[in-house]
Design a protein around this motif. Structure first.
Motif, PDB file in Angstrom:
ATOM      1  N   GLY A 121       7.245   4.118  -4.443  1.00  0.00           N
ATOM      2  CA  GLY A 121       6.184   4.556  -5.239  1.00  0.00           C
ATOM      3  C   GLY A 121       6.703   5.641  -6.008  1.00  0.00           C
ATOM      4  N   ARG A 122       7.407   6.401  -5.370  1.00  0.00           N
ATOM      5  CA  ARG A 122       7.845   7.827  -6.264  1.00  0.00           C
ATOM      6  C   ARG A 122       8.734   7.338  -7.586  1.00  0.00           C
ATOM      7  NH1 ARG A 122       9.041  12.455  -3.646  1.00  0.00           N
ATOM      8  NH2 ARG A 122      10.188  13.081  -5.453  1.00  0.00           N
ATOM      9  N   ILE A 123       9.406   6.442  -7.470  1.00  0.00           N
ATOM     10  CA  ILE A 123       9.954   6.031  -8.698  1.00  0.00           C
ATOM     11  C   ILE A 123       9.053   5.549  -9.897  1.00  0.00           C
ATOM     12  CG2 ILE A 123      11.585   4.329  -9.577  1.00  0.00           C
ATOM     13  CD1 ILE A 123      12.968   4.250  -7.021  1.00  0.00           C
ATOM     14  N   THR A 155       0.854  -1.226  -0.003  1.00  0.00           N
ATOM     15  CA  THR A 155      -0.238  -0.180  -0.161  1.00  0.00           C
ATOM     16  C   THR A 155       0.842   1.424  -0.112  1.00  0.00           C
ATOM     17  OG1 THR A 155      -1.836  -1.187   1.251  1.00  0.00           O
ATOM     18  CG2 THR A 155      -1.886   1.193   1.139  1.00  0.00           C
ATOM     19  N   ALA A 156       1.934   1.079   0.471  1.00  0.00           N
ATOM     20  CA  ALA A 156       2.990   2.455   0.732  1.00  0.00           C
ATOM     21  C   ALA A 156       3.302   2.657  -0.690  1.00  0.00           C
ATOM     22  CB  ALA A 156       3.917   2.248   1.629  1.00  0.00           C
ATOM     23  N   GLY A 205      11.370   0.244 -10.632  1.00  0.00           N
ATOM     24  CA  GLY A 205      10.693   0.755  -9.291  1.00  0.00           C
ATOM     25  C   GLY A 205       9.979  -0.791  -8.979  1.00  0.00           C
ATOM     26  N   ALA A 206       9.035  -1.196  -9.918  1.00  0.00           N
ATOM     27  CA  ALA A 206       8.241  -2.282  -9.339  1.00  0.00           C
ATOM     28  C   ALA A 206       9.125  -3.686  -8.986  1.00  0.00           C
ATOM     29  CB  ALA A 206       7.490  -2.537 -10.847  1.00  0.00           C
ATOM     30  N   TYR A 257       1.283   9.285  -4.630  1.00  0.00           N
ATOM     31  CA  TYR A 257       0.257   9.979  -5.212  1.00  0.00           C
ATOM     32  C   TYR A 257      -0.279  10.994  -4.203  1.00  0.00           C
ATOM     33  CZ  TYR A 257       0.265   6.726  -9.197  1.00  0.00           C
ATOM     34  OH  TYR A 257       1.032   5.848 -10.444  1.00  0.00           O
ATOM     35  N   ALA A 258      -0.062  10.933  -2.973  1.00  0.00           N
ATOM     36  CA  ALA A 258      -0.410  11.744  -2.032  1.00  0.00           C
ATOM     37  C   ALA A 258       0.650  12.796  -1.660  1.00  0.00           C
ATOM     38  CB  ALA A 258      -0.807  10.865  -0.592  1.00  0.00           C
TER      39      ALA A 258
END
Length: 262
Positions: free
Chosen positions: A184-186, A171-172, A202-203, A177-178
């Motif tokens: 997730g920034r990558i 989830t992090a 990134g994945a 997106y928030a």
């Protein structure tokens, strides 16, 4: 195949690990941020869920609450909860701390059901005969919980923590997106730039990170299962309780000799 090779080439490119790289790089900074979010969220969730799960599993009260609560919490839309709490806390707490704590609260809410279910199910799995034997030898309720039930339930408790931690790691990723950091920034930056090497890289980083954490929890869970199977202190003391006074008295009473007539 070339897509995966290019993604791995992007991951192992030394420029992507150098400090001061183009946002959202370097990779190690995003990895540490992701680890920070995970640790903070899981620790807070465990501090809330474990005592509640121990109470419910030990007393048997609130079983229906656990079933309904965990089912309802797992049905919550993850992205919706994240954005709602981020906006609410962001309006109350100014600056980046509002986004941070909004995301942490959302992650805690998502981690609690798995940890609570693991703690409750772990204590429920302990044999009632073992608990009755512990009461028979004079253990208090707290001693039964800490010395008998929790040690025997550790594999399932660790399993709940394992599931909750993996839920937080996954989830992090969307926390970027928030406006938060993490791996997730990558991925989000790669989507904005149409950089498929960065997206897949990134994945892969998120997947490897989750697999490493899962492997560590699996090792700990395996060790607790082995130690629980071979532990002699709680089980041997309960399997071989001291004889009852009546039994001991009968054993100490000599058997009278019968008169034998010639």
């Amino acid at each position: 195949m070339n897509l995966f090779l290019n993604a791995f080439a992007w991951i192992f490119d030394p420029q992507n690990w150098q400090p001061g790289g183009i946002s959202p790089l370097p990779i190690q900074d995003r990895l540490l941020e992701h680890l920070l979010y995970t640790v903070v969220a899981v620790v807070i969730a465990a501090a809330i869920a474990l005592p509640l799960g121990f109470y419910i599993g030990h007393t048997g009260k609130g079983r229906q609450f656990v079933i309904g609560f965990t089912g309802a919490m797992r049905a919550l839309p993850t992205l919706g909860v994240l954005f709602f709490l981020t906006m609410v806390l962001g309006s109350l707490v100014k600056g980046a701390s509002g986004v941070f704590w909004g995301t942490i609260v959302a992650l805690v809410i998502l981690a609690i059901p798995s940890i609570l279910a693991g703690a409750y199910a772990g204590l429920e799995s302990v044999s009632r005969t073992t608990i009755d034997a512990a009461r028979a030898v004079g253990m208090t309720e707290m001693q039964i919980l800490t010395r008998v039930e929790i040690p025997l339930a550790l594999p399932l408790i660790i399993g709940g923590l394992r599931a909750g931690t993996l839920q937080v790691i996954a989830t992090a990723v969307i926390a970027s997106y928030a406006g938060l950091g993490g791996l997730g920034r990558i991925i989000s930056s790669g989507i904005g730039l149409n950089d498929y090497d960065r997206i897949l890289g990134g994945a892969i980083l998120v997947t490897v990170f989750a697999l490493v954490v899962d492997a560590l929890f699996a090792i700990v869970q395996r060790l607790t299962r082995i130690s629980g199977a071979s532990a002699g202190t709680p089980r041997q003391s309960l399997r071989h309780p001291s004889p009852r006074p009546a039994t001991a008295a009968r054993a100490a009473t000599p058997i009278p000799e019968r008169n034998v007539t010639a």
